[in-house]
Scaffold this active site. Sequence first.
Site, PDB file in Angstrom:
ATOM      1  N   LYS A   1     -16.876  -6.761   6.637  1.00 57.65           N
ATOM      2  CA  LYS A   1     -15.907  -7.618   7.319  1.00 57.65           C
ATOM      3  C   LYS A   1     -15.669  -7.084   8.739  1.00 57.65           C
ATOM      4  O   LYS A   1     -15.735  -5.880   8.967  1.00 57.65           O
ATOM      5  CB  LYS A   1     -14.559  -7.587   6.576  1.00 57.65           C
ATOM      6  CG  LYS A   1     -14.654  -7.830   5.091  1.00 57.65           C
ATOM      7  CD  LYS A   1     -13.284  -7.607   4.460  1.00 57.65           C
ATOM      8  CE  LYS A   1     -13.354  -7.130   3.030  1.00 57.65           C
ATOM      9  NZ  LYS A   1     -12.092  -6.617   2.520  1.00 57.65           N
TER      10      LYS A   1
ATOM     11  N   ARG B   1      -1.520  -6.400  -8.227  1.00 57.20           N
ATOM     12  CA  ARG B   1      -0.272  -7.117  -7.929  1.00 57.20           C
ATOM     13  C   ARG B   1      -0.029  -8.236  -8.924  1.00 57.20           C
ATOM     14  O   ARG B   1       1.050  -8.385  -9.469  1.00 57.20           O
ATOM     15  CB  ARG B   1      -0.342  -7.719  -6.514  1.00 57.20           C
ATOM     16  CG  ARG B   1      -0.325  -6.701  -5.416  1.00 57.20           C
ATOM     17  CD  ARG B   1      -0.840  -7.284  -4.139  1.00 57.20           C
ATOM     18  NE  ARG B   1      -2.234  -7.698  -4.282  1.00 57.20           N
ATOM     19  CZ  ARG B   1      -3.032  -8.054  -3.301  1.00 57.20           C
ATOM     20  NH1 ARG B   1      -2.577  -8.102  -2.086  1.00 57.20           N
ATOM     21  NH2 ARG B   1      -4.281  -8.385  -3.524  1.00 57.20           N
TER      22      ARG B   1
ATOM     23  N   SER C   1      -3.030  -7.593   2.943  1.00 60.94           N
ATOM     24  CA  SER C   1      -3.407  -7.391   4.351  1.00 60.94           C
ATOM     25  C   SER C   1      -3.904  -8.700   4.950  1.00 60.94           C
ATOM     26  O   SER C   1      -3.610  -9.015   6.099  1.00 60.94           O
ATOM     27  CB  SER C   1      -4.511  -6.342   4.463  1.00 60.94           C
ATOM     28  OG  SER C   1      -4.054  -5.107   4.004  1.00 60.94           O
TER      29      SER C   1
ATOM     30  N   HIS D   1       0.845  -1.209   0.000  1.00 61.49           N
ATOM     31  CA  HIS D   1       0.000   0.000   0.000  1.00 61.49           C
ATOM     32  C   HIS D   1       0.875   1.251   0.000  1.00 61.49           C
ATOM     33  O   HIS D   1       0.632   2.180  -0.773  1.00 61.49           O
ATOM     34  CB  HIS D   1      -0.878   0.040   1.261  1.00 61.49           C
ATOM     35  CG  HIS D   1      -1.968  -0.983   1.310  1.00 61.49           C
ATOM     36  ND1 HIS D   1      -2.212  -1.758   2.413  1.00 61.49           N
ATOM     37  CD2 HIS D   1      -2.883  -1.366   0.387  1.00 61.49           C
ATOM     38  CE1 HIS D   1      -3.235  -2.559   2.190  1.00 61.49           C
ATOM     39  NE2 HIS D   1      -3.653  -2.351   0.951  1.00 61.49           N
TER      40      HIS D   1
HETATM   41  O1  PNS Z   1      -8.889  -2.921  -0.088  1.00 59.06           O
HETATM   42  P1  PNS Z   1     -10.189  -3.475  -0.541  1.00 59.06           P
HETATM   43  O2  PNS Z   1     -10.932  -4.109   0.605  1.00 59.06           O
HETATM   44  O3  PNS Z   1     -10.055  -4.396  -1.730  1.00 59.06           O
HETATM   45  O4  PNS Z   1     -11.057  -2.200  -1.011  1.00 59.06           O
HETATM   46  C1  PNS Z   1     -12.345  -2.356  -1.535  1.00 59.06           C
HETATM   47  C2  PNS Z   1     -13.074  -1.006  -1.629  1.00 59.06           C
HETATM   48  C3  PNS Z   1     -13.155  -0.360  -0.253  1.00 59.06           C
HETATM   49  C4  PNS Z   1     -12.331  -0.108  -2.562  1.00 59.06           C
HETATM   50  C5  PNS Z   1     -14.480  -1.289  -2.185  1.00 59.06           C
HETATM   51  O5  PNS Z   1     -15.089  -2.299  -1.455  1.00 59.06           O
HETATM   52  C6  PNS Z   1     -15.384  -0.044  -2.181  1.00 59.06           C
HETATM   53  O6  PNS Z   1     -15.143   0.908  -2.865  1.00 59.06           O
HETATM   54  N1  PNS Z   1     -16.449  -0.100  -1.367  1.00 59.06           N
HETATM   55  C7  PNS Z   1     -17.368   0.986  -1.198  1.00 59.06           C
HETATM   56  C8  PNS Z   1     -18.758   0.596  -1.696  1.00 59.06           C
HETATM   57  C9  PNS Z   1     -18.873   0.793  -3.185  1.00 59.06           C
HETATM   58  O7  PNS Z   1     -18.714   1.879  -3.705  1.00 59.06           O
HETATM   59  N2  PNS Z   1     -19.199  -0.314  -3.902  1.00 59.06           N
HETATM   60  C10 PNS Z   1     -19.413  -0.304  -5.331  1.00 59.06           C
HETATM   61  C11 PNS Z   1     -18.129  -0.375  -6.125  1.00 59.06           C
HETATM   62  S1  PNS Z   1     -17.761  -2.000  -6.584  1.00 59.06           S
END
Ligand code: PNS
Length: 189
Positions: free
Chosen positions: A43, A92, A130, A19
Amino acid sequence: MNKGIAVYPGSFDPPTNGHLDLIQRGSKIFEELVVAILRNSEKSPMFSVAERLGMLRALTADLKNVRIDTFNGLMVEYAKSIDAICILRGIRAISDYEYELQMALMNRKLEPTLETVFMMPADKYSYVSSRLVREVAQAGGPVKGLVPEVVEQKLKEKLDPAYKLQDLNIVEVPVADQKKPDRKRKKRV
Ligand code: PNS
């Protein structure tokens, strides 16, 4: 050229060297990079949002165009609210691609004016996530080199609360050795 504001959203539970690598790369490309921690994740996180915010702020203190924030609900709505012109995400390995493509296309459907930009972290972090860091740390394994030192310390404190006491040179007295309260009755006067 208007380099604009980019948002780098994620869970960051905990922030890893991958990150941080992406944040450093992103900060060189965009005028401002807002690292945004999702608050309403389904989660159950290892670190609270406040702890993740604190760790990320400490890690990016030297990057003047990086800001750490949190968001709730739809990411595109948050991105619009801060006038971001794009979403930054890291890829990645090919295994990330499918999930990231799906998310990028959903975000485009929700907000066609927002572009998703993908960057690759340094190859030495290509296997770092993570989830795996949490798994290794919870099983007592070493996470040195996978996460910044601040995070390594926080993981130790979280998983072994005695660590914090040792570190501060505080010795916990076993209950059996603790001085019993003086139960002698005071004479009534
Ligand atoms: O690090 P992560 O857990 O892969 O991040 C995921 C994240 C937080 C970027 C994604 O879950 C998100 O943007 N959630 C907010 C809800 C949203 O906008 N959902 C629709 C887009 S798919």
